[in-house]
Design an enzyme around this catalytic site. Structure first.
Site, short mmCIF file in Angstrom:
data_model
loop_
_atom_site.label_atom_id
_atom_site.label_comp_id
_atom_site.label_asym_id
_atom_site.label_seq_id
_atom_site.Cartn_x
_atom_site.Cartn_y
_atom_site.Cartn_z
N LYS A 52 0.84 -1.21 0.00
CA LYS A 52 0.00 0.00 0.00
C LYS A 52 0.87 1.26 0.00
O LYS A 52 0.60 2.20 -0.76
CB LYS A 52 -0.96 -0.02 1.21
CG LYS A 52 -2.02 -1.12 1.06
CD LYS A 52 -2.81 -1.40 2.34
CE LYS A 52 -3.64 -2.68 2.12
NZ LYS A 52 -4.46 -3.02 3.30
N GLN A 96 -4.73 -1.92 9.48
CA GLN A 96 -4.54 -3.21 8.83
C GLN A 96 -5.11 -4.32 9.71
O GLN A 96 -4.77 -4.42 10.88
CB GLN A 96 -3.04 -3.43 8.57
CG GLN A 96 -2.72 -4.71 7.82
CD GLN A 96 -3.27 -4.71 6.39
OE1 GLN A 96 -3.18 -3.72 5.68
NE2 GLN A 96 -3.87 -5.82 5.98
N ASP A 119 -11.26 2.44 3.98
CA ASP A 119 -11.54 1.00 3.87
C ASP A 119 -13.04 0.74 3.80
O ASP A 119 -13.46 -0.38 3.51
CB ASP A 119 -10.94 0.25 5.07
CG ASP A 119 -9.67 -0.53 4.71
OD1 ASP A 119 -9.40 -0.71 3.51
OD2 ASP A 119 -8.96 -0.96 5.64
C1 BQF Z 1 -1.81 -10.62 -5.95
C2 BQF Z 1 -5.85 -9.34 2.69
C3 BQF Z 1 -6.73 -11.26 3.85
C4 BQF Z 1 -6.72 -10.57 5.06
C5 BQF Z 1 -6.31 -9.26 5.09
C6 BQF Z 1 -1.77 -8.44 -4.74
C7 BQF Z 1 -2.50 -8.27 -2.48
C8 BQF Z 1 -2.71 -9.64 -2.45
C9 BQF Z 1 -2.48 -10.40 -3.59
C10 BQF Z 1 -2.79 -7.43 -1.28
C11 BQF Z 1 -5.36 -8.65 1.51
C12 BQF Z 1 -5.33 -9.34 0.19
C13 BQF Z 1 -4.87 -7.35 1.63
C14 BQF Z 1 -2.00 -9.80 -4.73
C15 BQF Z 1 -4.29 -6.60 0.49
C16 BQF Z 1 -5.08 -8.37 -0.94
O1 BQF Z 1 -0.96 -10.29 -6.79
O2 BQF Z 1 -2.56 -11.57 -6.14
C17 BQF Z 1 -2.03 -7.67 -3.63
O3 BQF Z 1 -1.92 -6.68 -0.90
N1 BQF Z 1 -4.01 -7.47 -0.62
C18 BQF Z 1 -4.93 -6.73 2.92
O4 BQF Z 1 -4.54 -5.57 3.07
O5 BQF Z 1 -5.42 -7.36 3.97
C19 BQF Z 1 -5.86 -8.65 3.92
C20 BQF Z 1 -6.30 -10.66 2.67
#
Ligand code: BQF
Length: 291
Positions: A52, A96, A119
């Site tokens: 991010k 987060q 969010d």
């Molecule tokens: C990709 C998330 C579960 C719990 C909290 C790119 C992300 C993931 C995969 C990413 C996620 C999942 C995020 C890919 C943010 C998605 O290339 O496939 C980016 O950064 N995510 C989060 O902030 O909290 C989570 C999943």
């Protein structure tokens, strides 16, 4: 079968935002500013926060990250949130998730100023979305809808089946697919862990959105020929052949399912990157409202 390249679409959206920031700054405004709160050392959370912050940098957004010990008291965390609420130079911030067990996630979410809640988790934003008012749409469902819009995926009158009923994905996704407009105007079914005979429901789906958090749960016999399949799963499965010891797998058995699909999102490189881009999109909206 056509692959939905979420990575490429996310880069396009991020580039559009970068140009918008350039124009804002030329016009004498400060760039959008996002803050990210991380509590503890969960490696996945650290990676997400890193992604991010990096995306902010590349788009010309200002970003701040606040890192707290996993032992921080709920009171101190709520105080930190209040400080961000009161910061006039900050447009939006996120906490987060997941948080340590001693902290009540709902109390945290409700402390965020809804105008800075990029969010889209605050009940004000959830409620406003539910009745079709302006609101922040959370990044995962928002990113998915944006991806379908840009791919011109037909949704009107289709049966959309959502696997999973979480507050973060399944529940808002159902509202967005049901509402008027494009993407939208779907007949929506939400299936979950207590649903009986899931296969009889998923095989009726013109659009199947898998968000149950079980690696490769969706098998080809659960999918109708020609369906659009959106894979929201981000599961870490052990893989000794990888340097880091794991690989990312979706909720869909991609290899077997993809030949049956009209469109399908891969993992990685599908929904995940869109969530990052959509968070920046929300931060831009928040910044414009403060201009
Ligand atoms: C990709 C998330 C579960 C719990 C909290 C790119 C992300 C993931 C995969 C990413 C996620 C999942 C995020 C890919 C943010 C998605 O290339 O496939 C980016 O950064 N995510 C989060 O902030 O909290 C989570 C999943």
């Amino acid at each position: 079968m056509e692959l939905i390249d979420g990575k490429a679409i996310s880069l396009t959206l991020r580039e559009e935002l970068r140009i918008e920031v350039e124009e804002m700054v030329k016009g004498g405004h400060r760039p959008p500013h996002l803050a990210v709160i991380l509590v503890g050392e969960n490696p996945a959370s650290q990676a997400y926060v890193g992604a991010k912050v990096k995306a902010c940098e590349k788009a010309g957004f200002k970003s701040s990250s606040l890192h707290f010990e996993p032992t921080i008291s709920q009171d101190d965390l709520l105080k930190a949130i209040q400080t961000l609420n009161d910061d006039d130079e900050l447009d939006g911030f996120i906490i987060q998730l997941p948080l340590p067990d001693h902290i009540d996630e709902n109390a945290v979410i409700e402390t965020v100023d809804p105008t800075k809640d990029v969010d889209g988790f605050h009940p004000i934003n959830v409620g406003r979305m539910a009745i079709g008012l302006d609101s922040f749409i959370s990044a995962t469902p928002g990113g998915i809808v944006e991806m379908m819009r840009r791919m011109n995926i037909e949704t009107e009158g289709k049966h959309c089946v959502i696997l999973g009923r979480s507050n973060i994905v399944g529940a808002p996704m159902a509202m967005l697919m049901r509402r008027k407009g494009h993407p939208g105007n779907c007949t929506v079914t939400v299936a979950h862990s207590r649903t009986k005979d899931i296969k009889s429901i998923t095989t009726q789906a013109d659009i199947l959105i898998a968000a149950i958090g079980i690696p490769e749960y969706v098998k080809p016999d659960m999918v109708k020929e020609g369906a659009v399949v959106i894979d929201v799963g981000i599961n870490r499965v052990e893989d000794a052949s990888r340097e880091r010891g794991y690989r990312l797998t979706g909720d869909v058995a991609f290899g077997e399912v993809s030949p049956k699909c009209s469109y399908i999102t891969p993992v990685p490189g599908g929904v995940g990157p869109m969530t990052i881009a959509y968070l920046l999109n929300n931060t831009m909206i928040a910044a414009r409202k403060r201009m």
